[in-house]
Design a protein around this motif. Structure first.
Motif, PDB file in Angstrom:
ATOM      1  N   GLU A   1      -3.335   5.119   0.047  1.00  0.00           N
ATOM      2  CA  GLU A   1      -3.790   5.572  -1.266  1.00  0.00           C
ATOM      3  C   GLU A   1      -5.275   5.331  -1.515  1.00  0.00           C
ATOM      4  O   GLU A   1      -5.891   6.044  -2.307  1.00  0.00           O
ATOM      5  N   VAL A   2      -5.889   4.346  -0.860  1.00  0.00           N
ATOM      6  CA  VAL A   2      -7.306   4.063  -1.079  1.00  0.00           C
ATOM      7  C   VAL A   2      -8.210   5.205  -0.608  1.00  0.00           C
ATOM      8  O   VAL A   2      -9.385   5.251  -0.963  1.00  0.00           O
TER       9      VAL A   2
ATOM     10  N   MET B   1       0.845  -1.180   0.000  1.00  0.00           N
ATOM     11  CA  MET B   1       0.000   0.000   0.000  1.00  0.00           C
ATOM     12  C   MET B   1       0.890   1.243   0.000  1.00  0.00           C
ATOM     13  O   MET B   1       1.805   1.345   0.797  1.00  0.00           O
ATOM     14  N   GLN B   2       0.581   2.169  -0.874  1.00  0.00           N
ATOM     15  CA  GLN B   2       1.352   3.408  -0.965  1.00  0.00           C
ATOM     16  C   GLN B   2       0.739   4.465  -0.055  1.00  0.00           C
ATOM     17  O   GLN B   2      -0.486   4.573   0.043  1.00  0.00           O
ATOM     18  N   LEU B   3       1.587   5.255   0.588  1.00  0.00           N
ATOM     19  CA  LEU B   3       1.127   6.377   1.391  1.00  0.00           C
ATOM     20  C   LEU B   3       1.205   7.643   0.556  1.00  0.00           C
ATOM     21  O   LEU B   3       2.188   7.882  -0.138  1.00  0.00           O
ATOM     22  N   ILE B   4       0.152   8.435   0.631  1.00  0.00           N
ATOM     23  CA  ILE B   4       0.106   9.737  -0.036  1.00  0.00           C
ATOM     24  C   ILE B   4       0.000  10.789   1.051  1.00  0.00           C
ATOM     25  O   ILE B   4      -0.797  10.659   1.986  1.00  0.00           O
TER      26      ILE B   4
ATOM     27  N   HIS C   1      -8.567  14.132  -1.289  1.00  0.00           N
ATOM     28  CA  HIS C   1      -8.576  13.226  -0.137  1.00  0.00           C
ATOM     29  C   HIS C   1     -10.039  12.897   0.160  1.00  0.00           C
ATOM     30  O   HIS C   1     -10.631  13.377   1.124  1.00  0.00           O
ATOM     31  N   SER C   2     -10.625  12.068  -0.683  1.00  0.00           N
ATOM     32  CA  SER C   2     -12.065  11.815  -0.676  1.00  0.00           C
ATOM     33  C   SER C   2     -12.563  11.085   0.564  1.00  0.00           C
ATOM     34  O   SER C   2     -13.716  11.247   0.952  1.00  0.00           O
TER      35      SER C   2
ATOM     36  N   THR D   1       5.488   9.417 -13.011  1.00  0.00           N
ATOM     37  CA  THR D   1       4.589   8.406 -13.569  1.00  0.00           C
ATOM     38  C   THR D   1       5.287   7.086 -13.862  1.00  0.00           C
ATOM     39  O   THR D   1       4.614   6.090 -14.106  1.00  0.00           O
ATOM     40  N   THR D   2       6.609   7.065 -13.846  1.00  0.00           N
ATOM     41  CA  THR D   2       7.311   5.798 -14.080  1.00  0.00           C
ATOM     42  C   THR D   2       7.512   5.012 -12.783  1.00  0.00           C
ATOM     43  O   THR D   2       7.526   3.791 -12.805  1.00  0.00           O
ATOM     44  N   THR D   3       7.647   5.703 -11.665  1.00  0.00           N
ATOM     45  CA  THR D   3       7.868   5.034 -10.380  1.00  0.00           C
ATOM     46  C   THR D   3       6.666   5.136  -9.445  1.00  0.00           C
ATOM     47  O   THR D   3       6.656   4.487  -8.409  1.00  0.00           O
ATOM     48  N   TYR D   4       5.692   5.981  -9.787  1.00  0.00           N
ATOM     49  CA  TYR D   4       4.503   6.268  -8.968  1.00  0.00           C
ATOM     50  C   TYR D   4       4.846   7.031  -7.684  1.00  0.00           C
ATOM     51  O   TYR D   4       3.998   7.235  -6.835  1.00  0.00           O
ATOM     52  N   ARG D   5       6.074   7.457  -7.544  1.00  0.00           N
ATOM     53  CA  ARG D   5       6.507   8.163  -6.333  1.00  0.00           C
ATOM     54  C   ARG D   5       6.024   9.608  -6.350  1.00  0.00           C
ATOM     55  O   ARG D   5       6.190  10.321  -7.334  1.00  0.00           O
ATOM     56  N   PHE D   6       5.418  10.038  -5.257  1.00  0.00           N
ATOM     57  CA  PHE D   6       4.988  11.421  -5.102  1.00  0.00           C
ATOM     58  C   PHE D   6       6.183  12.235  -4.654  1.00  0.00           C
ATOM     59  O   PHE D   6       6.782  11.952  -3.612  1.00  0.00           O
ATOM     60  N   GLU D   7       6.553  13.241  -5.434  1.00  0.00           N
ATOM     61  CA  GLU D   7       7.709  14.072  -5.099  1.00  0.00           C
ATOM     62  C   GLU D   7       7.333  15.257  -4.212  1.00  0.00           C
ATOM     63  O   GLU D   7       8.108  15.677  -3.372  1.00  0.00           O
ATOM     64  N   ARG D   8       6.134  15.786  -4.452  1.00  0.00           N
ATOM     65  CA  ARG D   8       5.744  17.001  -3.723  1.00  0.00           C
ATOM     66  C   ARG D   8       4.224  17.112  -3.759  1.00  0.00           C
ATOM     67  O   ARG D   8       3.595  16.777  -4.752  1.00  0.00           O
TER      68      ARG D   8
END
Length: 103
Positions: free
Chosen positions: A14-15, A1-4, A59-60, A73-80
């Motif tokens: 992310e959900v 699970m990715q954290l945003i 943040h629904s 978009t290649t790594t799905y990593r949020f930079e900022r």
């Protein structure tokens, strides 16, 4: 699970978020004068960038606020992430940054 990282609530799974599309898409100056083809381009045509990309997220399942994120978009990593009322780089600045880091 990715954290945003929500700018108001902090890191969440992310959900809890909803993708809102490309950020910084300018609304037509004179919408009454826009042709059907121009409206179609405004509504449906977006960049499909490989690499850094500015996006809108909501943040629904949390505070329900919208924010802008720069994500690779290649790594799905949020930079900022930043609130919509915070000044930050415009899409043209991001495009310049992508060109300067391209091989």
């Amino acid at each position: 699970m990715q954290l945003i990282e929500c700018p108001w609530c902090g890191p969440r799974e992310e959900v809890e978020f909803h993708y809102g599309g490309q950020a910084h898409v300018p609304y037509p100056d004179a919408p009454a004068e826009v042709s059907d083809e121009e409206w179609a381009h405004y509504v449906f045509f977006r960049d499909n960038t490989k690499g850094r990309f500015a996006e809108r997220w909501c943040h629904s399942a949390g505070c329900r606020r919208w924010f802008t994120a720069v994500r690779d978009t290649t790594t799905y990593r949020f930079e900022r992430v930043r609130r919509l009322d915070d000044p930050g780089p415009h899409a043209t600045e991001l495009a310049r940054a992508r060109r300067s880091t391209a091989p």
